[in-house]
Structures are given as structure tokens and as C-alpha cells.
Design an enzyme around this catalytic site. Structure first.
Site, PDB file in Angstrom:
ATOM      1  N   ASP A 142       0.922  -1.270   0.089  1.00  0.00           N
ATOM      2  CA  ASP A 142      -0.002  -0.009   0.009  1.00  0.00           C
ATOM      3  C   ASP A 142       0.925   1.185   0.025  1.00  0.00           C
ATOM      4  O   ASP A 142       1.803   1.261   0.738  1.00  0.00           O
ATOM      5  CB  ASP A 142      -0.844  -0.011   1.088  1.00  0.00           C
ATOM      6  CG  ASP A 142      -2.261   1.004   1.245  1.00  0.00           C
ATOM      7  OD1 ASP A 142      -2.431   1.467  -0.114  1.00  0.00           O
ATOM      8  OD2 ASP A 142      -2.550   1.229   2.023  1.00  0.00           O
ATOM      9  N   HIS A 149      -4.150  13.854   0.277  1.00  0.00           N
ATOM     10  CA  HIS A 149      -4.395  13.165   1.724  1.00  0.00           C
ATOM     11  C   HIS A 149      -3.104  13.303   2.423  1.00  0.00           C
ATOM     12  O   HIS A 149      -3.348  13.457   3.737  1.00  0.00           O
ATOM     13  CB  HIS A 149      -4.576  11.577   1.118  1.00  0.00           C
ATOM     14  CG  HIS A 149      -4.605  10.750   2.237  1.00  0.00           C
ATOM     15  ND1 HIS A 149      -5.516  10.709   3.373  1.00  0.00           N
ATOM     16  CD2 HIS A 149      -3.635   9.702   2.809  1.00  0.00           C
ATOM     17  CE1 HIS A 149      -5.017   9.853   4.090  1.00  0.00           C
ATOM     18  NE2 HIS A 149      -4.112   9.068   4.001  1.00  0.00           N
ATOM     19  N   GLU A 217     -10.788   3.533   3.865  1.00  0.00           N
ATOM     20  CA  GLU A 217      -9.712   4.378   2.881  1.00  0.00           C
ATOM     21  C   GLU A 217     -10.079   4.041   1.478  1.00  0.00           C
ATOM     22  O   GLU A 217     -10.025   2.836   1.160  1.00  0.00           O
ATOM     23  CB  GLU A 217      -8.158   4.036   3.274  1.00  0.00           C
ATOM     24  CG  GLU A 217      -7.681   4.722   4.613  1.00  0.00           C
ATOM     25  CD  GLU A 217      -5.999   4.611   4.713  1.00  0.00           C
ATOM     26  OE1 GLU A 217      -5.603   3.899   4.262  1.00  0.00           O
ATOM     27  OE2 GLU A 217      -5.721   5.407   5.555  1.00  0.00           O
ATOM     28  N   GLU A 219      -9.414   3.779  -2.047  1.00  0.00           N
ATOM     29  CA  GLU A 219      -8.028   3.443  -2.913  1.00  0.00           C
ATOM     30  C   GLU A 219      -8.348   2.741  -4.107  1.00  0.00           C
ATOM     31  O   GLU A 219      -9.446   2.252  -4.373  1.00  0.00           O
ATOM     32  CB  GLU A 219      -7.228   2.874  -1.919  1.00  0.00           C
ATOM     33  CG  GLU A 219      -6.736   3.428  -0.675  1.00  0.00           C
ATOM     34  CD  GLU A 219      -5.504   2.701  -0.186  1.00  0.00           C
ATOM     35  OE1 GLU A 219      -4.884   2.258  -0.705  1.00  0.00           O
ATOM     36  OE2 GLU A 219      -5.475   2.668   1.289  1.00  0.00           O
ATOM     37  N   ASP A 251      -8.964   0.109   2.267  1.00  0.00           N
ATOM     38  CA  ASP A 251      -8.101  -0.196   3.267  1.00  0.00           C
ATOM     39  C   ASP A 251      -8.530   0.296   4.612  1.00  0.00           C
ATOM     40  O   ASP A 251      -8.273   1.112   5.201  1.00  0.00           O
ATOM     41  CB  ASP A 251      -6.901   0.525   2.776  1.00  0.00           C
ATOM     42  CG  ASP A 251      -5.565   0.114   3.807  1.00  0.00           C
ATOM     43  OD1 ASP A 251      -5.532  -0.741   4.294  1.00  0.00           O
ATOM     44  OD2 ASP A 251      -4.772   1.207   3.778  1.00  0.00           O
ATOM     45  N   ARG A 255      -7.998   3.849  13.397  1.00  0.00           N
ATOM     46  CA  ARG A 255      -7.054   4.987  13.750  1.00  0.00           C
ATOM     47  C   ARG A 255      -6.522   5.114  15.127  1.00  0.00           C
ATOM     48  O   ARG A 255      -5.328   5.318  15.152  1.00  0.00           O
ATOM     49  CB  ARG A 255      -7.903   6.187  13.401  1.00  0.00           C
ATOM     50  CG  ARG A 255      -8.499   6.348  12.124  1.00  0.00           C
ATOM     51  CD  ARG A 255      -7.334   6.264  11.037  1.00  0.00           C
ATOM     52  NE  ARG A 255      -7.857   6.492   9.590  1.00  0.00           N
ATOM     53  CZ  ARG A 255      -7.053   6.472   8.568  1.00  0.00           C
ATOM     54  NH1 ARG A 255      -5.842   5.736   8.624  1.00  0.00           N
ATOM     55  NH2 ARG A 255      -7.613   6.718   7.187  1.00  0.00           N
ATOM     56  N   GLN A 258      -3.700   2.612  15.069  1.00  0.00           N
ATOM     57  CA  GLN A 258      -2.584   3.013  14.200  1.00  0.00           C
ATOM     58  C   GLN A 258      -1.944   4.192  14.887  1.00  0.00           C
ATOM     59  O   GLN A 258      -0.536   4.294  15.056  1.00  0.00           O
ATOM     60  CB  GLN A 258      -3.259   3.713  12.936  1.00  0.00           C
ATOM     61  CG  GLN A 258      -2.390   4.475  11.965  1.00  0.00           C
ATOM     62  CD  GLN A 258      -3.245   4.710  10.712  1.00  0.00           C
ATOM     63  OE1 GLN A 258      -4.437   4.621  10.652  1.00  0.00           O
ATOM     64  NE2 GLN A 258      -2.298   5.197   9.605  1.00  0.00           N
ATOM     65  N   LYS A 271      -4.086  -2.079  10.225  1.00  0.00           N
ATOM     66  CA  LYS A 271      -4.518  -2.035   8.884  1.00  0.00           C
ATOM     67  C   LYS A 271      -4.763  -3.592   8.379  1.00  0.00           C
ATOM     68  O   LYS A 271      -5.343  -3.848   7.445  1.00  0.00           O
ATOM     69  CB  LYS A 271      -3.303  -1.682   7.850  1.00  0.00           C
ATOM     70  CG  LYS A 271      -2.969  -0.120   8.191  1.00  0.00           C
ATOM     71  CD  LYS A 271      -4.035   0.721   7.446  1.00  0.00           C
ATOM     72  CE  LYS A 271      -3.415   2.207   7.542  1.00  0.00           C
ATOM     73  NZ  LYS A 271      -4.172   3.054   6.590  1.00  0.00           N
ATOM     74  N   THR A 275      -9.044  -6.067   4.414  1.00  0.00           N
ATOM     75  CA  THR A 275      -8.929  -4.937   2.993  1.00  0.00           C
ATOM     76  C   THR A 275      -9.745  -5.466   2.039  1.00  0.00           C
ATOM     77  O   THR A 275      -9.693  -6.722   1.669  1.00  0.00           O
ATOM     78  CB  THR A 275      -7.473  -5.009   2.342  1.00  0.00           C
ATOM     79  OG1 THR A 275      -6.659  -4.652   3.411  1.00  0.00           O
ATOM     80  CG2 THR A 275      -7.297  -3.915   1.111  1.00  0.00           C
ATOM     81  N   GLU A 393      -9.969  12.395   7.467  1.00  0.00           N
ATOM     82  CA  GLU A 393      -9.845  13.598   6.666  1.00  0.00           C
ATOM     83  C   GLU A 393     -11.226  14.464   6.867  1.00  0.00           C
ATOM     84  O   GLU A 393     -11.429  15.783   7.167  1.00  0.00           O
ATOM     85  CB  GLU A 393      -9.538  13.330   5.354  1.00  0.00           C
ATOM     86  CG  GLU A 393      -8.170  13.199   5.261  1.00  0.00           C
ATOM     87  CD  GLU A 393      -7.739  13.228   3.880  1.00  0.00           C
ATOM     88  OE1 GLU A 393      -7.517  14.103   3.037  1.00  0.00           O
ATOM     89  OE2 GLU A 393      -7.656  11.816   3.200  1.00  0.00           O
TER      90      GLU A 393
HETATM   91 MN    MN Z   1      -4.113   2.895   3.015  1.00  0.00          MN
END
Ligand code: MN
Length: 459
Positions: A142, A149, A217, A219, A251, A255, A258, A271, A275, A393
Site C-alpha cells: 500500500d 491526502h 480508505e 483507494e 483499506d 485509527r 494506528q 491495517k 482489506t 480527513e
Molecule cells: Mn491505505
């Protein structure tokens, strides 16, 4: 108008129509010009197919059957790892020839009339099929290629200096976990994990429990076609030949986990719990009309180093895809309220690095990519507040006078509920499509995933 490109051929003709009528609907993701690959299970038999309109057409039925290897057609689910991408790219003519053959058979004015009957007998409706992962990647990487971002997330922690000094020189990425890649529609169990002590009491012990800041996420992933030998980097000028096709990728990210674990070695358990990917591989062949110049770097940004710089890649190495994120809570579902649009952008073409640069960089040290490997872009966000590809975000409300993020601004749902991060029962839906004047619109289908509670009860 788009520049003429030798990758565009008669299979991209916008006037082509199919005798599969649903492929001619103006809103379909799967006109005859697209022909993504899918894999489905019926009984105990796994079959690969092209998607046309609302139907799956087994690859076995396309082309002259005697020219197809039997193992390209059917493969028992229990016979170990098998790459359809490897098999197709190893064939003479590769996906291009299979695609031309499919167009010849499926076009409205096809003169292969006896074949049409065979195809009609073999094709099955998409809605009746259990779609599987279209390819089972052995490796997953990834990246972090969206500068919008990276800038927005960086601003949460470093308002004066959001981008780290390496960002504009080197594609940033990490090795993900291939074993937890799941097909669209698979439920996502809320992970548990260690969470940092509160900012107000940094000496307190970390907590362990259900993630409280679960995020998606948005992607795009690329499937590698031909691999490279260990020790043999792929030059940037050849990188495009190693990319087979694209899919949508979610993904999922924890948080709070993380935040506590990512320094100094990067993402890990935040993560790798799941996925999701869309069940269709849209081939680079189909995407040829939607190539676009690489992101134009602002004056003052460094030029890529020579191993990442190629004229053709700069001229047409980006792909113009519109991406959308929708959310439907359990309450919305119960009350019949449609999923709401959370964000929309076509910033995938403005990644700081092209897909080719990501391949060239990944192999620049000699690392060997393998057929079917999945390389994802990183969260795709645009510069605007409605173009952000994750809740981290979207619900960020800027930083306060102390330089720290202000309290998050919740998203209002039509059910009266609010969200800063995902709740159990929420379903996240990604959509993607390509449009360009003079060409037929093509789409990626959907990537869906619903959050379910941790095994020990509600979060
Ligand atoms: Mn990602």
C-alpha cells in the site's frame, strides 16, 4: 479531445453495441468496451468470466475453445493458488487478444452466429453469481501517493510542515497483508487492539479493546501482470507493461490502534485485519482511453530522479477515474433510506506518482513483483473538503489555536444519526467510473463492506 494513443483500438469504439442488451444501457458500468474479469462460484466450480452488461460470460466460451487451455477455464477451489492473470499474460496475445475475441463474439453485428447460441447458453446473470476475489494476491503493498491526502493528514499533526521532507522525492509505502484481502460484500469485524493513553494522561497504561475510531480508505489497486526476476528492476519505461488492471480497494483502518503503533516502523495491526476489493478487474486495455498526463508538479517541486522519469509515462501515465464513497447505516437500511454520498473526486489522476513510477520504485532495489500482486495507491483525496477519501480527513475540523486538531465535526446522516467514525452495522460503498468525451463510459462496479461487532459484543 484526448491525444491519439496507439493503445486505443477498435475495441474502444464508442459506437460498438452488444447483443447483450443490458450492455447498451447508458448507465451500465460494463458496456462491451469494458469487459472486466471476474471470478465466480457455482456449485463447487470456480469460473473466470468477462462481465458484459448484467451477465458473466465464461472465458471458456470466448475464442475458439480448442485454443484455450483447460485450466484457464475451470479450476477447483481446493487446488491451491492459481493466477488467472499469470495464465492470461503467458498466452500469446495476452489479454489484448482475448478481449478482441470477446468483442468479435459479443458485438451486435457479430457474424459468429453459432457462437452466440453457445454463449447465451453459458452466460449467467451477475445477480445469481457468488463473486469471489478475482485474483488471490500473494503480496500486497500500500502506497501513500495522494499528495492531498498526505497534506491534509500531515496538517493534523504538523500544521506548519505537513509533508515530511522525503515525500516529494520517494514514493512512500508499506507492505500490507495479502491473507486478509477479502471480496466486496464480506462483513468486516471490528478489530480489537491497543490504544494509546489519553493525551490528557500520557503516563496512563494503554487500553485494549474494540477499535473506537474505525475508518475506511478509498483507494485504487493495481494488479501486476508479468512479474520481474529477483534482482532485476523494472525500468520506468517498461513499467506500464507490468500492470494488468485496476480495482477499487478499501483499506480499512483502525485509527486509534494506528496512532499508538505506527512509530517507528509504520502501520501494522491497524491495517491488516481486513482489506476489501471490488470483484472486477478492469484491464489496462479497457482503460486506455482514460489515460491522462501525470500530475503537474507545482513550480519549485523537485523533478523525479531519472529512474522514475520517462517521457511517455509523464505524458499518459495517469488514469482519470471518478471515485465516490457512500455510507448506509443499519438504521438507514431499516428505514429504507438510500446510502448517502460522503465524498466524490477525480483526483486519482493527480496522484503525486504514476502507477508506473510506483512499479519502478517498488522494484528499484531488485524486489521481485509476482503476477497478481496487488499494489494500492493509498487514500485518494482531492484538495476540496468534499473530496476526502477517509473519515479521518472528512470529519477533521482544522486545528485550534494550540495547534492540535479541534473536536471532530460529525457527519449528519438522513436518519438523524451522526458519525465521526464507523459504527457497527454501517456499510461503506465505493464506486468508480471513467468518462471522456468521444468514448464510452466504463465503471468499476462497487466495493462494499459492512461493519459487524467484535466477537465479544458491541463496540
Ligand atoms: Mn491505505
Amino acid at each position: 479531445m484526448p491525444q491519439p494513443d496507439d493503445r486505443i483500438n477498435q475495441t474502444h469504439d464508442p459506437n460498438l453495441k452488444s447483443w447483450v442488451e443490458s450492455a447498451n444501457d447508458s448507465g451500465t458500468d460494463f458496456p462491451i468496451q469494458n469487459l472486466p474479469l471476474a471470478k465466480y462460484l457455482r456449485g463447487s466450480v470456480v469460473t473466470w468470466a468477462f462481465v458484459v452488461g448484467e451477465y458473466l460470460v465464461p472465458l471458456a466460451i470466448i475464442d475458439k475453445p480448442e485454443r484455450l487451455a483447460a485450466d484457464l477455464v475451470r479450476h477447483p477451489a481446493d487446488a491451491g493458488w492459481f493466477s488467472i492473470i499469470d495464465r492470461i499474460t503467458a498466452r500469446k496475445g495476452g489479454i489484448g487478444s482475448l478481449r478482441r475475441s470477446a468483442v468479435d463474439s459479443l458485438r451486435l453485428d457479430s457474424n459468429r452466429t453459432s457462437e452466440r447460441q453457445r454463449i447465451e447458453n453459458a452466460m449467467i446473470p451477475l445477480r445469481d453469481a457468488e463473486l469471489l476475489l478475482p485474483e488471490v494476491p500473494l503480496n500486497y503493498t500500500d502506497f501513500y501517493a495522494s499528495i492531498h491526502h498526505a497534506t491534509t493528514v500531515g496538517a493534523m499533526f504538523r500544521p506548519d510542515n505537513p509533508l515530511l521532507p522525503n515525500y516529494k522525492h520517494i514514493p512512500i509505502g508499506y507492505h500490507g497483508r495479502a491473507s486478509s484481502i477479502v471480496a466486496s460484500g464480506t462483513d468486516i469485524r471490528r478489530p480489537r487492539g491497543q490504544q494509546s493513553p489519553p493525551d490528557t494522561d500520557p503516563k496512563a497504561p494503554p487500553a485494549f479493546g474494540p477499535c473506537k475510531m474505525l475508518d475506511y480508505e478509498l483507494e485504487v489497486g493495481m494488479f501486476i501482470g508479468p512479474g520481474n526476476e529477483l534482482g532485476q528492476p523494472v525500468p520506468i519505461g517498461k513499467a506500464a507493461e507490468h500492470i494488468f488492471g485496476l480495482c477499487l480497494v478499501n483499506d480499512w483502518s483502525a485509527r486509534d490502534i494506528q496512532k499508538w503503533e505506527y512509530q517507528p516502523l509504520g502501520p501494522f495491526l491497524a491495517k491488516n485485519f481486513a482489506t476489501s476489493i471490488s470483484p472486477f478487474i478492469v484491464t489496462m486495455e479497457a482503460l486506455a482511453p482514460f489515460r491522462s498526463p501525470a500530475y503537474k508538479r507545482p513550480d519549485g517541486d523537485p523533478r523525479p530522479l531519472p529512474y522514475l522519469l520517462d517521457e511517455r509515462d509523464q505524458a499518459s501515465g495517469a488514469i482519470d477515474i471518478t471515485l465516490e464513497v457512500y455510507l448506509q447505516s443499519a438504521e438507514m437500511l431499516k428505514r429504507g433510506l438510500s446510502p448517502i454520498l460522503l465524498s466524490k473526486s477525480n483526483s486519482f489522476k493527480d496522484l503525486y506518482w504514476t502507477l508506473g513510477q510506483l512499479v519502478a520504485h517498488h522494484t528499484s532495489n531488485g524486489c521481485n513483483l509476482q503476477p497478481g500482486d496487488l499494489l494500492a495507491s493509498g487514500t485518494v483525496s482531492g484538495p476540496g473538503p468534499t473530496e476526502r477519501g477517509c473519515l479521518l480527513e472528512l470529519t477533521w475540523d482544522g486545528n485550534g489555536p494550540d495547534g492540535k486538531p479541534k473536536p471532530r465535526k460529525p457527519i449528519q446522516l438522513p436518519s438523524g444519526e451522526t458519525r465521526t467514525f464507523l459504527a457497527d452495522g454501517d456499510e461503506v460503498i465505493f464506486k468508480g467510473y471513467c468518462e471522456r468525451e468521444g468514448f464510452r463510459r466504463i465503471g468499476f462496479g462497487e466495493c462494499r463492506g459492512r461493519i459487524v461487532a467484535t466477537a465479544e459484543g458491541k463496540a
